[in-house]
Write a protein that holds these residues in place. Sequence first.
Motif, PDB file in Angstrom:
ATOM      1  N   SER A  59     -52.462  19.132 -29.026  1.00  0.00           N
ATOM      2  CA  SER A  59     -51.881  19.212 -27.680  1.00  0.00           C
ATOM      3  C   SER A  59     -50.380  19.468 -27.755  1.00  0.00           C
ATOM      4  CB  SER A  59     -52.153  17.929 -26.902  1.00  0.00           C
ATOM      5  OG  SER A  59     -53.535  17.768 -26.707  1.00  0.00           O
ATOM      6  N   LYS A  60     -49.726  18.866 -28.752  1.00  0.00           N
ATOM      7  CA  LYS A  60     -48.288  19.100 -28.943  1.00  0.00           C
ATOM      8  C   LYS A  60     -48.021  20.556 -29.315  1.00  0.00           C
ATOM      9  CE  LYS A  60     -46.898  14.460 -30.378  1.00  0.00           C
ATOM     10  NZ  LYS A  60     -46.310  13.661 -31.453  1.00  0.00           N
ATOM     11  N   VAL A  61     -48.897  21.143 -30.125  1.00  0.00           N
ATOM     12  CA  VAL A  61     -48.752  22.549 -30.505  1.00  0.00           C
ATOM     13  C   VAL A  61     -48.846  23.432 -29.263  1.00  0.00           C
ATOM     14  CG1 VAL A  61     -49.850  24.457 -31.732  1.00  0.00           C
ATOM     15  CG2 VAL A  61     -49.549  22.271 -32.874  1.00  0.00           C
ATOM     16  N   LYS A  62     -49.849  23.174 -28.432  1.00  0.00           N
ATOM     17  CA  LYS A  62     -50.014  23.977 -27.216  1.00  0.00           C
ATOM     18  C   LYS A  62     -48.813  23.826 -26.294  1.00  0.00           C
ATOM     19  CE  LYS A  62     -54.036  22.591 -25.720  1.00  0.00           C
ATOM     20  NZ  LYS A  62     -55.342  22.522 -25.039  1.00  0.00           N
ATOM     21  N   ALA A  63     -48.293  22.616 -26.161  1.00  0.00           N
ATOM     22  CA  ALA A  63     -47.132  22.385 -25.307  1.00  0.00           C
ATOM     23  C   ALA A  63     -45.895  23.092 -25.858  1.00  0.00           C
ATOM     24  CB  ALA A  63     -46.872  20.886 -25.171  1.00  0.00           C
ATOM     25  N   ALA A  64     -45.726  23.068 -27.171  1.00  0.00           N
ATOM     26  CA  ALA A  64     -44.571  23.721 -27.791  1.00  0.00           C
ATOM     27  C   ALA A  64     -44.622  25.229 -27.579  1.00  0.00           C
ATOM     28  CB  ALA A  64     -44.508  23.390 -29.276  1.00  0.00           C
ATOM     29  N   VAL A  65     -45.794  25.811 -27.720  1.00  0.00           N
ATOM     30  CA  VAL A  65     -45.934  27.257 -27.509  1.00  0.00           C
ATOM     31  C   VAL A  65     -45.608  27.607 -26.060  1.00  0.00           C
ATOM     32  CG1 VAL A  65     -47.583  29.162 -27.452  1.00  0.00           C
ATOM     33  CG2 VAL A  65     -47.537  27.621 -29.405  1.00  0.00           C
ATOM     34  N   ALA A  66     -46.108  26.802 -25.139  1.00  0.00           N
ATOM     35  CA  ALA A  66     -45.838  27.056 -23.724  1.00  0.00           C
ATOM     36  C   ALA A  66     -44.340  26.908 -23.412  1.00  0.00           C
ATOM     37  CB  ALA A  66     -46.652  26.108 -22.852  1.00  0.00           C
ATOM     38  N   GLN A  94     -40.442  26.831 -36.644  1.00  0.00           N
ATOM     39  CA  GLN A  94     -40.388  25.900 -37.777  1.00  0.00           C
ATOM     40  C   GLN A  94     -41.041  24.577 -37.391  1.00  0.00           C
ATOM     41  OE1 GLN A  94     -39.452  26.588 -40.893  1.00  0.00           O
ATOM     42  NE2 GLN A  94     -40.076  24.541 -41.478  1.00  0.00           N
ATOM     43  N   ASP A  95     -40.768  24.094 -36.187  1.00  0.00           N
ATOM     44  CA  ASP A  95     -41.393  22.860 -35.716  1.00  0.00           C
ATOM     45  C   ASP A  95     -42.907  23.016 -35.626  1.00  0.00           C
ATOM     46  OD1 ASP A  95     -38.843  21.796 -35.539  1.00  0.00           O
ATOM     47  OD2 ASP A  95     -38.704  22.046 -33.361  1.00  0.00           O
ATOM     48  N   LEU A  96     -43.361  24.193 -35.180  1.00  0.00           N
ATOM     49  CA  LEU A  96     -44.795  24.458 -35.117  1.00  0.00           C
ATOM     50  C   LEU A  96     -45.410  24.464 -36.512  1.00  0.00           C
ATOM     51  CD1 LEU A  96     -45.055  27.235 -32.401  1.00  0.00           C
ATOM     52  CD2 LEU A  96     -46.016  24.942 -32.293  1.00  0.00           C
ATOM     53  N   LYS A  97     -44.680  25.010 -37.454  1.00  0.00           N
ATOM     54  CA  LYS A  97     -45.168  25.045 -38.836  1.00  0.00           C
ATOM     55  C   LYS A  97     -45.390  23.627 -39.357  1.00  0.00           C
ATOM     56  CE  LYS A  97     -43.724  26.445 -43.442  1.00  0.00           C
ATOM     57  NZ  LYS A  97     -42.647  27.016 -44.235  1.00  0.00           N
TER      58      LYS A  97
END
Length: 59
Positions: free
Chosen positions: A5-12, A38-41
């Motif tokens: 969910s954090k990944v999806k929020a970061a992309v958005a 980088q955070d997503l990685k």
Amino acid sequence: MEKFSKVKAAVAAIEADVEKFYNAGNAAAGTRVRKAMQDLKVLAQEIRAEVTEKKNSGK
């Protein structure tokens, strides 16, 4: 699931900066995009570790 969910929020959240960088040529937005990637990685690696641990603990 929480990290996904954090990944999806970061992309958005980064979508606006991606638009600014690619369409308007805003260099500062590009820097923000690179940091977010980088955070997503890091998040993706944490998810990979969790999945591997859960998969292996079932054996």
